[in-house]
Design an enzyme around this catalytic site. Structure first.
Site, PDB file in Angstrom:
ATOM      1  N   ASP A 251     -10.106  -5.714  -3.357  1.00  0.00           N
ATOM      2  CA  ASP A 251      -9.577  -4.693  -2.437  1.00  0.00           C
ATOM      3  C   ASP A 251     -10.394  -3.411  -2.585  1.00  0.00           C
ATOM      4  O   ASP A 251     -10.423  -2.794  -3.651  1.00  0.00           O
ATOM      5  CB  ASP A 251      -8.112  -4.462  -2.838  1.00  0.00           C
ATOM      6  CG  ASP A 251      -7.398  -3.410  -2.003  1.00  0.00           C
ATOM      7  OD1 ASP A 251      -8.062  -2.577  -1.364  1.00  0.00           O
ATOM      8  OD2 ASP A 251      -6.157  -3.430  -2.031  1.00  0.00           O
TER       9      ASP A 251
ATOM     10  N   SER B  80       0.844  -1.199   0.000  1.00  0.00           N
ATOM     11  CA  SER B  80       0.000   0.000   0.000  1.00  0.00           C
ATOM     12  C   SER B  80       0.880   1.250   0.000  1.00  0.00           C
ATOM     13  O   SER B  80       1.686   1.422  -0.912  1.00  0.00           O
ATOM     14  CB  SER B  80      -0.952  -0.063   1.200  1.00  0.00           C
ATOM     15  OG  SER B  80      -2.007   0.841   1.027  1.00  0.00           O
TER      16      SER B  80
ATOM     17  N   HIS C 288      -7.314  -6.128   0.956  1.00  0.00           N
ATOM     18  CA  HIS C 288      -6.121  -5.303   1.204  1.00  0.00           C
ATOM     19  C   HIS C 288      -5.346  -5.774   2.441  1.00  0.00           C
ATOM     20  O   HIS C 288      -4.367  -5.148   2.834  1.00  0.00           O
ATOM     21  CB  HIS C 288      -6.586  -3.852   1.411  1.00  0.00           C
ATOM     22  CG  HIS C 288      -5.540  -2.800   1.203  1.00  0.00           C
ATOM     23  ND1 HIS C 288      -5.018  -2.502  -0.039  1.00  0.00           N
ATOM     24  CD2 HIS C 288      -4.881  -1.962   2.074  1.00  0.00           C
ATOM     25  CE1 HIS C 288      -4.124  -1.528   0.070  1.00  0.00           C
ATOM     26  NE2 HIS C 288      -4.015  -1.200   1.344  1.00  0.00           N
TER      27      HIS C 288
END
Lengths: 285, 285
Positions: A229, A152, A263
């Site tokens: 996600d 991320s 995620h």
């Protein structure tokens, strides 16, 4: 190792997961970082290293307790280093008001805007201070075989660290990276806060912009993305943008879309073995 | 599945790690449990199940985020169920005063002493209510192939659940189990609190005492212990006592002592693959 204080040490997969703290000159505060020393550190051979950069809200703990990477690091004989995600213990007005800016949201860049520019220098911290500290403190590290990965915000950090510093990292991969921060809400907020309004400066910390001008040693970007996600669906991550930029710039890129994965570290733990295989192939060749 | 409410669902290693909540009749409160459904649930074949009982201070979350077991469960095609460690949301005086008694310290027994006896019935909860609920709610479960494992307090829970209910669990293993609670500080405190002073009742919930009288189907106990575990060194766990009892009673037992490993999930994650191999050999034979 006099500059390092041991915070914890736990045996796992034949090696040791350690956490150290030290005084950072770049960040002007006390920082923790993790280091996994696989069983092969007992031998006479220098070992490759992978740096892992974590995402928003994380400390150095999330990755070492949830990703299950130690199994793969032990199999391949790779040291793994994980810094924290921002300066700690500094009081700056507004540093604790939101989870996507300030504390635990350093974005691995060097802030130029007051009041952030004194401490929020995660770019130089990771790519200079910690990079050098690890080599000095752990002579088993092979300085010619260093890779980087992240998740991320940290996936973006891995890409930017590699693209801004050609040759510093021989291999790079990212889980659900923020790929084009200049074009997504997380990035716009962080860049405005840390860098101000100058879009040229934004471009110098944006992986999609940087890859267009990349002129270093041959490099393949390995990108991984869960198709379920929610941040991908909400267009915070924009992997298609960097893939398009890579193709137009002739930089090899692999994007693995993973059906229904999200995620979380559940997702990362599923595919991190593949990422270690990818890095090992480059770092151990 | 109308009695179950889905709390979370995350894809991992091709299957889904889910958490459900439900109203427990044994405990008279709302409880969470975890269930990992490996990719093989999509087939036509019923699958084995392993119950995992966690240790002191845990909820259903620690195991599913830190042990890395989903990889092995997916490889073997085994469903994995993890209950919480005590009743939740009940106010009983003294239930929150210490980390080794009351909330998150139910010891997988049925309390007989007031004020605990109304709610603290984790023995019947795991071995009757949840055992039956899982089979009713998930028809993919093969009722003839159910095993159990656990850690520390939950390792003892796994042993006691198996020894008190011959045949209910076909395979059993334990990480760093409390082996002889009548003879260690944790057990003495819990048994005095939940059961009172009657030592005959203590013996009916003590794995070392139970194994001496075991008269059920053939069973091998797989015990795992970190030699650097401070609770082992402080004699809270006493694996030697149950090994001696097994040998005198003719019950096969394996005790793997792991040099320098501690009591943490770093240790568990290193060896849980071996435990899945052990259970799979029995449950899939």
């Amino acid at each position: 190792m006099e500059k390092l204080r041991l915070v914890s040490s736990n045996k796992i997969f034949g090696g040791y997961q350690k956490v150290f703290s030290h005084e950072s000159s770049e960040l002007k505060c006390t920082m923790n970082f993790s280091i996994y020393l696989p069983p092969q550190v007992e031998g006479d051979v220098k070992l490759p290293v992978i740096f892992y950069l974590s995402g928003l809200t994380c400390t150095e703990q999330n990755f070492i307790t949830k990703a299950g990477f130690q199994r793969y690091a032990a199999e391949h004989g790779i040291i793994v280093v994980g810094p924290d995600t921002s300066p700690r213990g500094i009081k700056i007005q507004g540093d604790n008001e939101s989870w996507d800016f300030g504390v635990s949201a350093g974005f691995y860049l060097d802030a130029t805007k007051e009041p952030w520019s004194t401490n929020y220098r995660m770019g130089s911290y990771v790519n200079k201070e910690l990079y050098e500290l690890i080599q000095a403190a752990f002579p088993v590290v092979d300085p010619d075989r260093i890779g980087i990965m992240g998740h991320s915000m940290g996936g973006h950090g891995a890409l930017v660290s590699t693209l801004r510093n050609p040759g510093l990292y021989k291999s790079v991969s990212a889980f659900a990276p923020i790929c084009n921060p200049s074009k997504c809400p997380w990035g716009e907020k962080a860049f405005t806060g840390y860098l101000g309004e100058n879009k040229t400066e934004w471009a110098s910390w944006d992986a999609t912009e940087l890859v267009k001008k990349y002129n270093g040693p041959p490099l393949t970007l390995l990108l991984d993305q869960g198709a379920g996600d929610k941040f991908y669906i909400e267009k915070q991550l924009l992997p298609e943008n960097i893939v398009e930029a890579c193709r137009s710039a002739g930089v090899p890129v692999i994007l693995n879309l993973r059906e229904d994965y999200d995620h979380s570290y559940y997702y990362i733990s599923t595919f991190i073995g593949e990422h270690f295989d990818f890095h090992a192939k480059i770092l151990k060749s």
